[in-house]
Design a protein around this motif. Structure first.
Motif, short mmCIF file in Angstrom:
data_model
loop_
_atom_site.label_atom_id
_atom_site.label_comp_id
_atom_site.label_asym_id
_atom_site.label_seq_id
_atom_site.Cartn_x
_atom_site.Cartn_y
_atom_site.Cartn_z
N ASN A 9 0.82 -1.22 0.00
CA ASN A 9 0.00 0.00 0.00
C ASN A 9 0.85 1.27 0.00
O ASN A 9 0.48 2.27 -0.62
N ARG B 173 1.75 1.77 -3.48
CA ARG B 173 0.65 2.38 -4.25
C ARG B 173 0.64 3.89 -4.06
O ARG B 173 0.45 4.66 -5.00
N MET B 174 0.87 4.33 -2.81
CA MET B 174 0.86 5.77 -2.55
C MET B 174 2.07 6.47 -3.18
O MET B 174 1.97 7.59 -3.66
N ARG C 96 1.14 7.06 -6.65
CA ARG C 96 0.26 8.24 -6.75
C ARG C 96 1.06 9.53 -6.72
O ARG C 96 0.69 10.51 -7.36
#
Ligand code: C5P
Length: 239
Positions: A72, A75-76, A79
């Motif tokens: 996760n 994932r950030m 982004r």
């Protein structure tokens, strides 16, 4: 192009100094490493600011946690649009594989390039004695590094961070299509600071490093731009 192979470590305390350096050097250097010092002070905003200045970011966060958490975080980082980030290979195969898959998916959703993901094998601050006595690892250092680099490759990582002296063993274990990024670079004309096993920029390129991370030889030079260009020249000659 050697310009895309040199990364400046933005080891400074705050955004003003970081942006001053980026703006001064961005004509010569296109990737800037944001590490824990600057990130802890300024947060993700510093990544946006460096990108806004027209440069790429290597987020040196060395993630190491359970697979779900690191995936996760990856994932950030995707982004945030970082160009590359890293994780500890000691986090294990599942942690690395899940991170690669989660970032791939996130990049696909956003329609952006997946960040390059590198593994950290054994920190260069750890020596053979510490490996055995403190970490309880019986293997010799080189075998352990080769083992972790191979594991990172098997899990789908793009490459590893390694001391320049380890390039040979990693190439042997992981082949030519594996990125090796090396800190511990010291030109002949710069002091060694606290780095021990160093190579010059030319030697590192000749040994097959794909990216070189340099901090103090540029940041603390009387003329940082001149120092960066001198290093690039040395790299060019060696490639
Ligand atoms: O100033 P200097 O060129 O020594 O900076 C090297 C950068 O690379 C620093 O940000 C340091 O934390 C990082 N690094 C390192 N050795 C490692 C991994 C990272 O010097 N094994």
């Amino acid at each position: 192009m050697v310009k895309d192979k040199l990364i400046l470590a933005l080891d400074v305390d705050g955004r003003d100094e970081a942006l001053r350096v980026v703006n001064q050097l961005k004509g010569s250097i296109s990737i800037f490493k944001v590490g824990l010092q600057l990130f802890t002070r300024e947060g993700p905003e510093i990544i946006r600011l460096v990108q806004e200045a027209g440069a790429n970011v290597f987020l040196d966060a060395k993630y190491h946690d359970i697979p779900n958490t690191v995936a996760n975080a990856g994932r950030m980082a995707t982004r945030l649009g970082v160009y590359m980030f890293n994780v500890h290979a000691m986090g294990g195969y599942e942690m690395m594989a899940m991170t690669v898959e989660a970032t791939r998916k996130m990049a696909e959703e956003l329609g952006v390039r997946r960040p390059i993901i590198l593994g950290v094998t054994i920190l260069t601050s750890i020596d053979q004695k510490m490996l055995g006595r403190e970490m309880g690892i019986g293997r010799n250092m080189e075998d352990e590094i080769a083992h972790l680099a191979s594991l990172a490759k098997k899990a789908g990582l793009d490459g590893v961070v390694a001391s320049p002296k380890e390039i040979g063993i990693i190439r042997k274990a992981c082949g030519q299509d594996f990125i090796i990024l090396t800190p511990g670079i010291r030109p002949d004309w710069a002091g060694k600071d606290d780095q021990r096993r160093t190579m010059t920029p030319g030697e590192a390129v000749q040994s097959g490093a794909n990216f070189l991370v340099v901090g103090r030889p540029i940041l603390q030079a009387a003329d940082p731009l001149k120092a960066a260009n001198k290093i690039l020249e040395e790299m060019e000659k060696a490639s």
